[in-house]
Design a protein around this motif. Structure first.
Motif, mmCIF file in Angstrom:
data_model
loop_
_atom_site.group_PDB
_atom_site.id
_atom_site.type_symbol
_atom_site.label_atom_id
_atom_site.label_comp_id
_atom_site.label_asym_id
_atom_site.label_seq_id
_atom_site.Cartn_x
_atom_site.Cartn_y
_atom_site.Cartn_z
ATOM 1 N N UNK A 288 0.362 -9.020 10.427
ATOM 2 C CA UNK A 288 1.802 -8.816 10.276
ATOM 3 C C UNK A 288 2.052 -7.660 9.310
ATOM 4 N N UNK A 289 2.980 -6.786 9.686
ATOM 5 C CA UNK A 289 3.439 -5.715 8.801
ATOM 6 C C UNK A 289 4.958 -5.849 8.725
ATOM 7 N N UNK A 290 5.463 -6.522 7.712
ATOM 8 C CA UNK A 290 6.918 -6.698 7.629
ATOM 9 C C UNK A 290 7.678 -5.380 7.531
ATOM 10 N N UNK A 291 7.086 -4.392 6.838
ATOM 11 C CA UNK A 291 7.782 -3.111 6.712
ATOM 12 C C UNK A 291 6.784 -1.989 6.482
ATOM 13 N N UNK A 292 7.096 -0.842 7.063
ATOM 14 C CA UNK A 292 6.331 0.390 6.872
ATOM 15 C C UNK A 292 7.320 1.543 6.911
ATOM 16 N N UNK B 89 3.695 7.349 2.623
ATOM 17 C CA UNK B 89 3.542 6.141 3.444
ATOM 18 C C UNK B 89 3.563 4.911 2.547
ATOM 19 N N UNK B 90 4.415 3.971 2.880
ATOM 20 C CA UNK B 90 4.499 2.713 2.137
ATOM 21 C C UNK B 90 4.524 1.556 3.130
ATOM 22 N N UNK C 57 0.856 -1.181 0.000
ATOM 23 C CA UNK C 57 0.000 0.000 0.000
ATOM 24 C C UNK C 57 0.891 1.229 0.000
ATOM 25 N N UNK C 58 0.549 2.206 -0.818
ATOM 26 C CA UNK C 58 1.267 3.477 -0.849
ATOM 27 C C UNK C 58 0.257 4.601 -0.686
ATOM 28 N N UNK C 59 0.596 5.574 0.184
ATOM 29 C CA UNK C 59 -0.289 6.714 0.421
ATOM 30 C C UNK C 59 0.557 7.974 0.385
ATOM 31 N N UNK C 60 0.081 8.992 -0.325
ATOM 32 C CA UNK C 60 0.900 10.196 -0.499
ATOM 33 C C UNK C 60 0.934 11.061 0.744
#
Length: 203
Positions: free
Chosen positions: A32-36, A20-21, A1-4
């Motif tokens: 689970x969120x491996x990366x943000x 935001x990615x 997911x990508x958010x500006x």
């Protein structure tokens, strides 16, 4: 997911989070969120290995968080600090664990550094600058500014705080109770011979 761009609430102003990615996996047994990653306060924050266990009633979670190059001036402005005393760029490494049902009671362990740090118009510096007729001491470049912390049961423990300049070195430890907004710190201050020579011998 990508958010500006995302606006988050702060003390009294919006806290803009941009670019935001994230990757995530939502299953019946948890999240689970491996990366943000995101841009915040002129720097970058990254969350790694977020895991929440939905198989347990309290939804326990754990994660690692790092912050790079965040502006201390912007941080103070967003939280309405009328007279911020630190300038520089913040770097932090933190590990969190707790319950998604009561995240304010989470525990954390981490370190914070302020790079290119300056101590500006702190009350003690204002007094010292006036006493010694050294207005330059009102802004004090720091060669090192760092602290270790542990968050547990709503209390932020600081076992080590260190600020070092060419003329002054401060070492301290203490705690802050977040809900009660009370704090206690013990500080030791050492000064260079050039400054110490201006004080009366009994000090």
């Amino acid at each position: 997911i990508t958010c500006s761009s995302v606006d988050l609430p702060s003390h009294n102003r919006g806290l803009e989070v941009s670019d935001v990615k994230l990757d995530f996996l939502w299953r019946t047994e948890g999240i689970e969120i491996p990366s943000l990653s995101a841009k915040l306060l002129g720097g970058i924050i990254e969350v790694k290995n977020f895991k929440a266990d939905g198989a347990k009633a309290e939804w326990p979670f754990e994660m690692s968080l790092t912050a790079q190059d965040m502006s201390m001036s912007e941080l103070a402005a967003r939280f309405d600090a009328t007279h911020p005393i630190f300038e520089g760029r913040l770097r932090a490494q933190t590990k969190f664990q707790g319950s998604l049902l009561d995240p304010l009671q989470s525990s954390a362990l981490g370190q914070v550094q302020i790079l290119n740090a300056k101590l500006v118009n702190a009350p003690a510096l204002i007094y010292l600058a006036g006493y010694l007729n050294r207005p330059d001491l009102r802004t004090l470049p720091l060669q090192k500014c760092a602290l270790d912390f542990m968050l547990q049961a709503g209390t932020l423990h600081v076992p080590r705080l260190q600020a070092v300049s060419s003329d002054i070195e401060v070492d301290g430890q203490g705690w802050i109770k977040l809900a009660e907004q009370t704090q206690e710190f013990q500080m030791k201050v050492a000064v260079s011979q050039g400054i110490a020579g201006h004080f009366p011998s009994e000090i």
